[in-house]
Motif scaffolding. Structure first.
Motif: not given
Length: 298
Positions: A136-141, A144-156
């Motif tokens: 949500g924070e990555g989309e709002a701002t 791309s780096a934050v969105k990639t970090d988010a998908w690391h959490h989903r992958s986990d």
């Protein structure tokens, strides 16, 4: 706006680091004492996430730095660069986990302990919640780096779910199903690798200056065409760097127009676009004469 964007990016990154340190240590300890290769593989992915978050943190800080003499276009490409690095780290982690599991799946080993399932339930809940917050924070701002970090959490979260299934099979089936734990680790590796590839493609496209969404280009054309004195927008090239856009365009005006007036129109086009689209960092306007017959003075 830029300061708020930086603070939000750093906040989500630091939160991810803290969570990954705690969960990674818990999973690794549970995997060792609970005899679960899938849980150890899952913990490895969390440790990779920590390293990736550190890279994202640095990428966000560098991208926020203002333009200078050596980098006249700014440093915003540090964001897709950090995103690409994070995606590559996922691919490396997936390869290592799969190779290790393929070797150990044929070797006899003790069945996992039941308490490893409790650890995984907690991990799945925390990681899915963290993914939703960070994405949500990555989309709002538009980071791309934050969105990639988010998908690391989903992958986990996904790998933890796979480990949960594999360990459950191993516990229910007994010793003859101990291979299910390693099979779950291989499944986790496939998911991690697939996510890594999905994240690497857009990061590389941005680094290679791929044109953005056609709707963005069309909006820029409309804004330029609406400026008084602009007869036609001949060319419009747009490239994206981080959350910023850089525009180069050819605008046609009446060939009888004075140099001064055409210069003023160029500035009006630039101001109109930047005023309506804050993410446009710069607009380079090239003035050309409209292809019409020049009027002859009598």
């Amino acid at each position: 706006m830029a300061k708020d964007r930086l603070q939000r990016g750093l906040r989500t990154t630091f939160l991810g680091i803290v969570v990954n340190v705690v969960l990674g240590a818990a999973k690794f300890a549970a995997g060792i004492f609970g005899h679960s290769h899938a849980l150890i593989a899952d913990a490895t992915e969390s440790f990779v996430d920590i390293f990736n978050s550190l890279v994202v943190w640095r990428g966000i800080v560098v991208a926020a730095a203002p333009a200078d003499e050596e980098h006249p276009y700014g440093h915003s490409k540090a964001e897709p660069l950090a995103a690409a690095f994070g995606a590559i780290m996922l691919l490396v982690a997936a390869t290592w986990i799969a190779a290790k599991a393929l070797v150990e799946i044929t070797e006899p080993h003790a069945s996992p302990k039941w308490f490893t399932l409790v650890v995984l339930v907690v991990v799945i809940a925390v990681k899915e919640g963290l993914f939703r917050f960070v994405i949500g924070e990555g989309e709002a701002t538009d980071n791309s780096a934050v969105k990639t970090d988010a998908w690391h959490h989903r992958s986990d979260a996904i790998t933890s779910a796979g480990a949960f299934i594999g360990i459950s099979i191993a516990l229910v089936g007994g010793g003859k199903f101990s291979w299910a734990d390693d099979a779950a680790a291989i499944f986790c590796a496939i998911i991690i690798g697939f996510n890594g590839w999905l994240l690497l493609r857009p990061a590389l496209s941005e680094l290679m200056d791929k044109a953005p969404d056609p709707k963005i280009i069309e909006r820029i054309r409309r804004l330029a065409s609406g400026v008084g004195g602009v007869e036609r927008v001949e060319k419009c090239f747009v490239r994206k760097a981080g959350h910023l856009f850089f525009v180069e365009m050819h605008v046609e005006v009446n060939p009888q127009m004075t140099v001064l007036r055409s210069h003023e129109i160029a500035h009006e086009v630039k101001d109109q676009i930047r005023g309506q689209m804050p993410n446009v960092s710069d607009v380079l306007v090239h003035i050309e004469p409209l292809n019409i017959a020049a009027k002859c003075s009598s």
